[in-house]
Scaffold this motif. Sequence first.
Motif, PDB file in Angstrom:
ATOM      1  N   ARG A  24       0.791  -1.224   0.000  1.00 62.74           N
ATOM      2  CA  ARG A  24       0.000   0.000   0.000  1.00 62.74           C
ATOM      3  C   ARG A  24       0.833   1.289   0.000  1.00 62.74           C
ATOM      4  O   ARG A  24       0.340   2.342  -0.352  1.00 62.74           O
ATOM      5  CB  ARG A  24      -0.930   0.016   1.219  1.00 62.74           C
ATOM      6  CG  ARG A  24      -1.980  -1.089   1.202  1.00 62.74           C
ATOM      7  CD  ARG A  24      -2.874  -0.987  -0.039  1.00 62.74           C
ATOM      8  NE  ARG A  24      -3.526   0.292  -0.127  1.00 62.74           N
ATOM      9  CZ  ARG A  24      -4.768   0.544   0.304  1.00 62.74           C
ATOM     10  NH1 ARG A  24      -5.482  -0.436   0.845  1.00 62.74           N
ATOM     11  NH2 ARG A  24      -5.305   1.729   0.180  1.00 62.74           N
ATOM     12  N   ASP A  25       2.093   1.200   0.416  1.00 62.00           N
ATOM     13  CA  ASP A  25       2.896   2.429   0.477  1.00 62.00           C
ATOM     14  C   ASP A  25       4.369   2.064   0.398  1.00 62.00           C
ATOM     15  O   ASP A  25       4.821   1.098   1.038  1.00 62.00           O
ATOM     16  CB  ASP A  25       2.630   3.186   1.782  1.00 62.00           C
ATOM     17  CG  ASP A  25       3.330   4.539   1.808  1.00 62.00           C
ATOM     18  OD1 ASP A  25       2.859   5.474   1.149  1.00 62.00           O
ATOM     19  OD2 ASP A  25       4.380   4.645   2.486  1.00 62.00           O
ATOM     20  N   VAL A  26       5.115   2.813  -0.396  1.00 60.07           N
ATOM     21  CA  VAL A  26       6.560   2.635  -0.514  1.00 60.07           C
ATOM     22  C   VAL A  26       7.210   4.006  -0.411  1.00 60.07           C
ATOM     23  O   VAL A  26       6.809   4.939  -1.107  1.00 60.07           O
ATOM     24  CB  VAL A  26       6.956   1.971  -1.848  1.00 60.07           C
ATOM     25  CG1 VAL A  26       8.478   1.882  -1.964  1.00 60.07           C
ATOM     26  CG2 VAL A  26       6.333   0.581  -1.971  1.00 60.07           C
ATOM     27  N   GLU A  27       8.196   4.128   0.469  1.00 59.46           N
ATOM     28  CA  GLU A  27       8.890   5.406   0.654  1.00 59.46           C
ATOM     29  C   GLU A  27      10.393   5.200   0.590  1.00 59.46           C
ATOM     30  O   GLU A  27      10.945   4.363   1.310  1.00 59.46           O
ATOM     31  CB  GLU A  27       8.515   6.032   2.001  1.00 59.46           C
ATOM     32  CG  GLU A  27       9.132   7.407   2.228  1.00 59.46           C
ATOM     33  CD  GLU A  27       8.620   8.102   3.474  1.00 59.46           C
ATOM     34  OE1 GLU A  27       8.950   9.291   3.667  1.00 59.46           O
ATOM     35  OE2 GLU A  27       7.888   7.464   4.260  1.00 59.46           O
ATOM     36  N   GLY A  28      11.050   5.944  -0.302  1.00 60.25           N
ATOM     37  CA  GLY A  28      12.497   5.882  -0.421  1.00 60.25           C
ATOM     38  C   GLY A  28      13.164   6.839   0.557  1.00 60.25           C
ATOM     39  O   GLY A  28      12.770   7.996   0.670  1.00 60.25           O
ATOM     40  N   LEU A  29      14.200   6.341   1.248  1.00 60.73           N
ATOM     41  CA  LEU A  29      14.872   7.142   2.271  1.00 60.73           C
ATOM     42  C   LEU A  29      16.378   7.224   2.024  1.00 60.73           C
ATOM     43  O   LEU A  29      17.159   7.355   2.961  1.00 60.73           O
ATOM     44  CB  LEU A  29      14.621   6.531   3.664  1.00 60.73           C
ATOM     45  CG  LEU A  29      13.163   6.454   4.125  1.00 60.73           C
ATOM     46  CD1 LEU A  29      13.076   5.689   5.441  1.00 60.73           C
ATOM     47  CD2 LEU A  29      12.580   7.851   4.287  1.00 60.73           C
ATOM     48  N   ARG A  30      16.808   7.164   0.771  1.00 62.10           N
ATOM     49  CA  ARG A  30      18.237   7.093   0.484  1.00 62.10           C
ATOM     50  C   ARG A  30      19.029   8.244   1.103  1.00 62.10           C
ATOM     51  O   ARG A  30      20.059   8.045   1.761  1.00 62.10           O
ATOM     52  CB  ARG A  30      18.461   7.057  -1.038  1.00 62.10           C
ATOM     53  CG  ARG A  30      19.933   6.988  -1.429  1.00 62.10           C
ATOM     54  CD  ARG A  30      20.098   6.788  -2.925  1.00 62.10           C
ATOM     55  NE  ARG A  30      19.527   7.868  -3.701  1.00 62.10           N
ATOM     56  CZ  ARG A  30      20.127   9.037  -3.933  1.00 62.10           C
ATOM     57  NH1 ARG A  30      21.316   9.290  -3.405  1.00 62.10           N
ATOM     58  NH2 ARG A  30      19.536   9.961  -4.674  1.00 62.10           N
ATOM     59  N   GLU A  31      18.574   9.471   0.883  1.00 62.85           N
ATOM     60  CA  GLU A  31      19.304  10.624   1.439  1.00 62.85           C
ATOM     61  C   GLU A  31      19.304  10.606   2.963  1.00 62.85           C
ATOM     62  O   GLU A  31      20.249  11.082   3.606  1.00 62.85           O
ATOM     63  CB  GLU A  31      18.692  11.930   0.928  1.00 62.85           C
ATOM     64  CG  GLU A  31      18.844  12.156  -0.569  1.00 62.85           C
ATOM     65  CD  GLU A  31      17.761  11.483  -1.397  1.00 62.85           C
ATOM     66  OE1 GLU A  31      17.757  11.676  -2.624  1.00 62.85           O
ATOM     67  OE2 GLU A  31      16.931  10.759  -0.815  1.00 62.85           O
TER      68      GLU A  31
END
Length: 454
Positions: A368-375
């Motif tokens: 339902r949700d995907v969040e990128g946190l690379r930085e």
Amino acid sequence: MTARRNLPYQYRMVRAEQGRDKVAAEEILALLSEVLGRDLPLRVRDWRGAEAGPQGGPTLHFRSRRAITGLLYAPGEIGLSRAFVSGDLDFDGDLIELLDLLAGELENLGEAEDRVPRRVMLEHVRALGALRLPPRIPELELRRRRRGPGKHSLRRDRRAISHHYDVGNDFYRLFLGPSMAYSCAYWRSEDVGLDTAQRDKFALICAKLDLSEGQRLLDIGCGWGALLIHAAQHHGVRGVGITLSREQQAFATEAARLAGVGDLLEFRLQDYREISDGPFDAIASVGMAEHVGAQNMAAYAEQLSRLVVPGGRVLNHAIASIAPPPPVSRSWFVDRRSFIDRYVFPDGELLTLSATLRALEGAGLEVRDVEGLREHYALTLRAWVDNLRGHWDEAVRLTSEQRARIWWLYMAGSAAVFDRQRITIFQTLAVKPTRDGRVGLPLTRGALIGDLLH
């Protein structure tokens, strides 16, 4: 190319024999330029203090001739790592900047034998008086022959986790800080500080899981217990945390008692494959899926689905490889011959986001949700590096200089590869469907994480 490199080989040899230490820095620079196929954009200092190369920026300091033979026997990442960990190779300047500059060169170093005849490399090493000096292989380097089906057995995974985590809770506290959170923080701004960013990460996860009093939360790979303690204090959940590290289990149990939530939380020395007392209302897996392995990812996702109630949420927070991979992404985290595999995370494997999504969906979970946190991870790693350097003498006293150098190199190198989009990290939220398909998620993403947007 430098004028130094254009000198006939016989003339360089004569100069080397006449005053070997006086020209060592130039000879090293020539050797590195030879194997790279171009001039190295760094300055070099040899064991006598002589320097060669462009002014400004980082400087590689060869403290011993053994660092040269290390590159001969293992061109590329392993040779450089061994020399740095053993203390034969050092640097001046910002290590993250240095590793960022070197990242694009490691592939060339690793392919040196295909481009440069070994005879030519031996001539350089002989000119430096290093031919008969075997490289130092640090005692903390882990080299195992057994691969294949047994790679992620219960026994081997326990050993791999213990190798990384059971090195002393006091050592980890030096760079993790009071939160004892060993995963990517959530930075609402760059100046909030590490502890605040870690608390915001806990709040973000709890919001995505929609935790409420009396619910039962499972934390797979619970580390030192910080997420579960936060969830119990702020949401009144009952929780189970599992880890394969005895030191983490002992620390988390005592930390929960001191925080006044010991009666709500249980910390077990247990593998995720051994959990049989579900269901749970919600599951968090933070920084653990990297240890599962590609061959077990489908079974891992199926276990998550079995353990969560219909309508329950699962959050998977994991480092991911990038598809298609950029040219310099191969070695640092995903190659079995890499520094990471030999010294830090044995048997660790990074999957692409798409592979993780396929496994979750294949287990019947709805993403339902995907969040990128690379930085966010680059910022977290830089904070850890600053903390470690600020407590360097104590870190060496608690473990050893080699161990401290390994963690310094690992975190600085990781900051560089996250910063430059060579690997990434995602939080993926999934839900187990109910019979009628109603899972109770809000209509907007803003409602999902609430005040954390502001």
